[in-house]
Write an enzyme that holds these catalytic residues in place. Structure first.
Site, PDB file in Angstrom:
ATOM      1  N   ASP A   1       0.809  -1.191   0.000  1.00 13.35           N
ATOM      2  CA  ASP A   1       0.000   0.000   0.000  1.00 13.35           C
ATOM      3  C   ASP A   1       0.860   1.267   0.000  1.00 13.35           C
ATOM      4  O   ASP A   1       0.427   2.317  -0.448  1.00 13.35           O
ATOM      5  CB  ASP A   1      -0.907  -0.037   1.233  1.00 13.35           C
ATOM      6  CG  ASP A   1      -2.020   0.972   1.134  1.00 13.35           C
ATOM      7  OD1 ASP A   1      -2.604   1.062   0.038  1.00 13.35           O
ATOM      8  OD2 ASP A   1      -2.290   1.663   2.130  1.00 13.35           O
TER       9      ASP A   1
ATOM     10  N   LEU B   1      -8.448   4.996   1.357  1.00 10.94           N
ATOM     11  CA  LEU B   1      -8.648   6.074   0.382  1.00 10.94           C
ATOM     12  C   LEU B   1      -7.401   6.352  -0.438  1.00 10.94           C
ATOM     13  O   LEU B   1      -7.410   7.174  -1.331  1.00 10.94           O
ATOM     14  CB  LEU B   1      -9.056   7.352   1.119  1.00 10.94           C
ATOM     15  CG  LEU B   1     -10.512   7.361   1.581  1.00 10.94           C
ATOM     16  CD1 LEU B   1     -10.766   8.546   2.480  1.00 10.94           C
ATOM     17  CD2 LEU B   1     -11.447   7.423   0.382  1.00 10.94           C
ATOM     18  N   ARG B   2      -6.320   5.662  -0.092  1.00 13.83           N
ATOM     19  CA  ARG B   2      -5.076   5.948  -0.779  1.00 13.83           C
ATOM     20  C   ARG B   2      -5.195   5.679  -2.279  1.00 13.83           C
ATOM     21  O   ARG B   2      -4.555   6.331  -3.092  1.00 13.83           O
ATOM     22  CB  ARG B   2      -3.948   5.113  -0.193  1.00 13.83           C
ATOM     23  CG  ARG B   2      -2.646   5.837  -0.127  1.00 13.83           C
ATOM     24  CD  ARG B   2      -1.585   4.855   0.262  1.00 13.83           C
ATOM     25  NE  ARG B   2      -1.651   4.522   1.669  1.00 13.83           N
ATOM     26  CZ  ARG B   2      -0.896   5.111   2.582  1.00 13.83           C
ATOM     27  NH1 ARG B   2      -0.060   6.041   2.221  1.00 13.83           N
ATOM     28  NH2 ARG B   2      -0.984   4.755   3.830  1.00 13.83           N
ATOM     29  N   GLY B   3      -6.028   4.695  -2.626  1.00 14.56           N
ATOM     30  CA  GLY B   3      -6.227   4.363  -4.027  1.00 14.56           C
ATOM     31  C   GLY B   3      -6.730   5.547  -4.820  1.00 14.56           C
ATOM     32  O   GLY B   3      -6.144   5.924  -5.840  1.00 14.56           O
TER      33      GLY B   3
ATOM     34  N   THR C   1      -4.063   8.363  -5.062  1.00 11.14           N
ATOM     35  CA  THR C   1      -2.978   8.061  -5.985  1.00 11.14           C
ATOM     36  C   THR C   1      -3.466   8.096  -7.427  1.00 11.14           C
ATOM     37  O   THR C   1      -2.777   8.608  -8.308  1.00 11.14           O
ATOM     38  CB  THR C   1      -2.392   6.667  -5.696  1.00 11.14           C
ATOM     39  OG1 THR C   1      -2.258   6.521  -4.307  1.00 11.14           O
ATOM     40  CG2 THR C   1      -1.080   6.493  -6.384  1.00 11.14           C
TER      41      THR C   1
END
Lengths: 334, 551
Positions: free
Chosen positions: A191, A272-274, A277
């Protein structure tokens, strides 16, 4: 062969090259993970990346590459305070590296010979404002991985041991490569990488032949080969620099934000990193292509590398997660 | 020349090139048991002055570090020189025991531009036991001569008139021929054609020729490709001929469609094909290739403080369960002595603080490996093979979560086959499973035999094997391959008893339409649990297996 194989001379592997360029345009994307079979040019591409990165301005003797004297850590004994231009650091983290070498430790030479307590900065300090490259990242020892995760998250390296209490900035882009047959990577570390790409040996005979020819030319006709491709590399570097300037002005229509969210919900990616990014990647791509606003095509191009490693692992899915992302992208974006 | 002689001649060619340009060719894998014949080969490499490495070598020895005792004595920093500091030739003994970490470090050194050379001595007995693929992929040669060494065997050193390999010109067509040839033999890694090109250049350089000749290409391909090949190219003219490795069949009139665009392609293909290992057809993945079956998977390791292979020690607290690494602790304390002495001038002896304590660590592998022996015979294939596949896939998902290893054996026709050695790689398992064929008789005894062999092997590697056999129980092929039902049943029983004697945990799943009394007897012989699953679906099967294994 003191110079690495030039980036622009790498044949094919468009996904990998795009991912590397994107993190160079916007280091905030958070690094690249390259997974693939043996002999596909993973490490070659990462080592070539260094030549693409624009130089940074830094205090000459600063151990953490600080841009201003005021930013240098107080424990550093500065020599020359001149501001110099240096290539962006790309630091290799070797597999066998000890904790001491990574985070820094007591300067043994001075402790032994002069009885002084001094801090010897480690690889994390040297990688500040640059790149940290881990080859065979899936074989890295767990305690080093934990350490890296912590520092990559906080952007600061804190050393509290052996009577030392030191902290210094360590903001770096993680670049990793590895072979999935030798072991999986923990999801927490996965991740942390912004983008992830799978590389395969090219199936096209012409492409393979071209790889062999270029590599052979690189080894046997070094000077001519390098002079040609150094110029090519310079073009890519200029494009990256221009894209960096343009990046702040890239408009992001609300429809695109919605697309991002819909995509991530449809894929069920963790956290929420998806989304973040994906959005940053798409903006960087738009900037690199000289556009003013993000378009769905940019999302489409970035989505596989930004999302495939954030899905819950489904061991029964034959096709692998990249295919899943592509399928969902088609469904959602049409 | 007999086959053994020609293989020794090839070995001599490899060694000659290695002696001539060790830095350019990067080394070789020598796959032989320790014997006078292998000593002859290592003796031939004597001029390289190789440094010996072993598989548990520490990083300090490899890459250097502070020489503490010398530093303390001289009162100035003295560093120990690592092996790879300067250009060197390293001899890695017992390369088949080399773990992926060390392999990665060595591979990294080989990739650098220092011109290191690595000779990996591989003493593996089974095809699964081989030098790590990360290394064998980077080394051009795989020296494994057959039979005894000819009496007059020796390596002729290169003459003094040789030139540097990089000064040899290569026609663009030659590079292409080698690249195309690699794809013809199913070699994925792009390093193979590059290495072949280097070998061809070296051959020309030894003879002081300006350009690479056709013979050089043939020899190079013959030395670099055969052990990497994963398939044998079809011959368009003789589809009925199932064993193409026959160097004498020169078919001038026809070429396979893939080889049409290679210049002199047919000759090159022949050159390699003649040298293919015998078992390439049987196994399709020969030893020492980059896609070898021998992948140990990720090899789940457990770090402990009691037993196993030693790891570098780490700072820690003595809590009564771990052991102190005294030397490492003293090393950690040593630099501080002058400083601490200043604070406590009256204290005597060494001044050691809790932060200096280093604790020993060991690496231990004691994971479970689930060995699936799947009946893929005609009777089972129709009804249950897909269910069995489904069950294995589901179990694989669980095994992945539990970090278990999985191995897959299928038995059908007149033999049992190890489809997948113990691995945790999802990628590999899925590939193998999808290609599981069905049909033929039911050689149950062979399946159990193969499973017990694998279980023994796994146990010797420190894994805990559990055998899960899925069959419909109508054993009709005996151990010797004959279709004799009575004999087959006897053999199956004997194998089952063997399993019990060896003390393996086992589970027998009856996938027949009706439960078979014979199978439940068999499971008693094996001391195994018996599960009858008429009309089970994959999920029911998985549930049953998990429940049975959790006891």
């Amino acid at each position: 062969m003191t110079q690495p194989f030039p980036f622009s001379a790498i044949v094919g592997q468009a996904d990998m090259k795009q991912a590397m360029i994107l993190t160079a345009v916007d280091p905030g994307i958070g690094g690249v993970l390259v997974f693939g079979d043996r002999g596909t040019g993973k490490s070659t591409a990462v080592r070539a990346l260094a030549a693409l990165l624009p130089p940074i301005r830094m205090v000459e003797s600063c151990p953490v590459n600080a841009p201003k004297t005021a930013d240098c850590p107080d424990w550093a004994e500065l020599g020359s305070k001149k501001i110099v231009t240096r290539p962006t650091p790309v630091i290799d983290l070797p597999l066998g590296a000890t904790e001491d070498r990574v985070v820094g430790a007591l300067d043994i030479e001075r402790a032994l010979t002069r009885g002084e307590k001094a801090f010897e900065p480690g690889l994390l300090a040297r990688a500040n404002r640059g790149y940290l490259y881990i080859d065979e990242v899936n074989l890295l020892e767990d305690h080093i991985v934990d350490l890296l995760l912590d520092v990559a998250q906080s952007g600061e390296n804190v050393v509290e041991r052996e009577g030392l209490s030191i902290r210094h900035p360590a903001r770096f882009v993680l670049v990793g490569s590895g072979n999935p047959e030798e072991g999986e990577l923990r999801p927490q570390l996965l991740d942390r990488f912004g983008l992830s790409v799978d590389v395969r040996s090219p199936n096209d005979v012409a492409e393979r032949v071209e790889v062999i020819k270029r590599r052979d030319a690189f080894e046997s006709d070094h000077t001519a080969f390098m002079s040609h491709y150094t110029a090519e590399d310079a073009k890519v570097r200029d494009a990256i620099l221009k894209a960096r300037k343009r990046l702040a002005k890239i408009a992001t229509p609300d429809a695109i934000l919605e697309d991002c969210a819909t995509l991530c919900i449809a894929l069920g990616s963790d956290g929420l990193r998806g989304e973040l990014t994906l959005l940053r990647g798409a903006r960087a791509l738009a900037a690199y292509h000289g556009k003013r606003k993000v378009h769905r095509d940019h999302l489409r191009a970035v989505a596989p590398s930004a999302l495939s490693h954030r899905l819950r692992r489904d061991p029964l899915d034959e096709a692998g997660s990249t295919t899943r992302v592509v399928r969902v992208v088609e469904e959602v974006l049409g | 020349m007999s086959e053994a002689e020609s293989s020794w001649a090839r070995a001599a060619t490899c060694l000659r090139m290695l002696l001539f340009a060790p830095d350019y060719l990067a080394g070789a894998v020598i796959r032989m048991r320790a014997a006078p014949d292998r000593d002859a080969i290592t003796d031939a490499l004597h001029p390289l002055a190789a440094r010996k490495l072993h598989t548990t070598i520490s990083d300090e020895q490899l890459f250097g570090g502070i020489d503490l005792s010398a530093t303390l004595g001289a009162n100035q920093l003295i560093e120990k020189k690592g092996i790879f500091l300067a250009r060197c030739t390293a001899l890695l003994s017992m390369a088949e025991r080399c773990g992926p970490e060390l392999a990665a470090k060595l591979a990294h050194q080989l990739d650098g531009d220092r011109g290191h050379c690595l000779i990996a001595l591989d003493e593996g007995a089974d095809p699964e036991e081989a030098a790590p693929p990360a290394l064998s992929d980077r080394l051009p040669f795989h020296i494994a001569p057959d039979g005894r060494r000819p009496v007059d065997w020796r390596v002729v050193p290169a003459g003094t008139h040789a030139r540097h390999p990089q000064d040899v010109t290569v026609a663009p067509d030659d590079a292409m021929a080698l690249a195309v040839l690699a794809t013809t033999f199913g070699i994925d890694s792009l390093r193979a054609p590059l290495l072949a090109l280097r070998v061809a250049r070296t051959l020309a350089a030894i003879d002081d020729r300006e350009a690479v000749s056709q013979t050089d290409l043939e020899t190079a391909a013959g030395l670099v490709y055969p052990h990497r090949a994963t398939r044998v190219p079809e011959e368009a003219d003789s589809p009925e001929q199932s064993t193409p490795p026959d160097s004498s069949s020169h078919d001038d009139m026809s070429e396979g469609s893939q080889t049409k665009d290679i210049p002199h392609g047919d000759m090159l293909v022949d050159a390699v094909r003649a040298l293919l290992p015998d078992d390439v057809l049987a196994r399709l993945v020969p030893a020492g290739t980059t896609r070898a079956l021998g992948g140990k998977g990720a090899g789940q390791k457990r770090k402990g403080n009691r037993r196993g292979r030693p790891l570098p020690s780490r700072p820690g607290r003595l809590d009564g369960r771990n052991r102190i690494d005294l030397v490492a602790t003293l090393r950690a304390a040593a630099p501080w002595q002058p400083i601490r002495r200043r604070v406590q001038p009256k204290a005597s002896g060494l001044l050691i603080r809790p932060s200096d304590i280093r604790v020993k660590r060991y690496e231990d592998r004691s994971d479970r490996v689930l060995i699936f022996a799947v009946d893929a015979s005609g009777s089972a294939a129709v009804a249950r093979l897909n269910e069995a596949k489904g069950a294995v896939e589901l179990l694989l998902a669980q095994a992945y979560a539990a970090r278990d290893h999985v191995a897959l054996i299928s038995f059908r026709g007149i033999g049992a086959e190890l489809l997948l050695p113990p691995t945790r790689s999802l990628v590999q398992t899925k590939r193998r499973l999808a290609n599981l064929p069905g049909g033929g008789g039911t050689p149950l005894a062979m399946g159990l035999q193969e499973a017990s062999v694998l279980a023994l092997q796994s146990r010797s590697k420190g894994l805990t094997p559990t055998i899960v056999a899925l069959t419909d129980g109508r054993a009709n092929i005996a151990l010797d391959g004959s279709a004799n039902r009575a004999q087959a049943t006897d053999d199956a029983e004997r194998m089952a008893q063997l399993l019990r004697l060896q003390g393996f945990q086992a589970l027998l799943i009856d996938t027949g339409a009706r439960p078979q009394a014979a199978l439940s007897d068999l499971s008693r012989h094996a001391g195994a649990q018996y599960l009858a699953l008429p009309r089970a679906n994959a999920h029911a099967l998985t549930g049953a297996v998990s429940a049975a294994l959790e006891v």
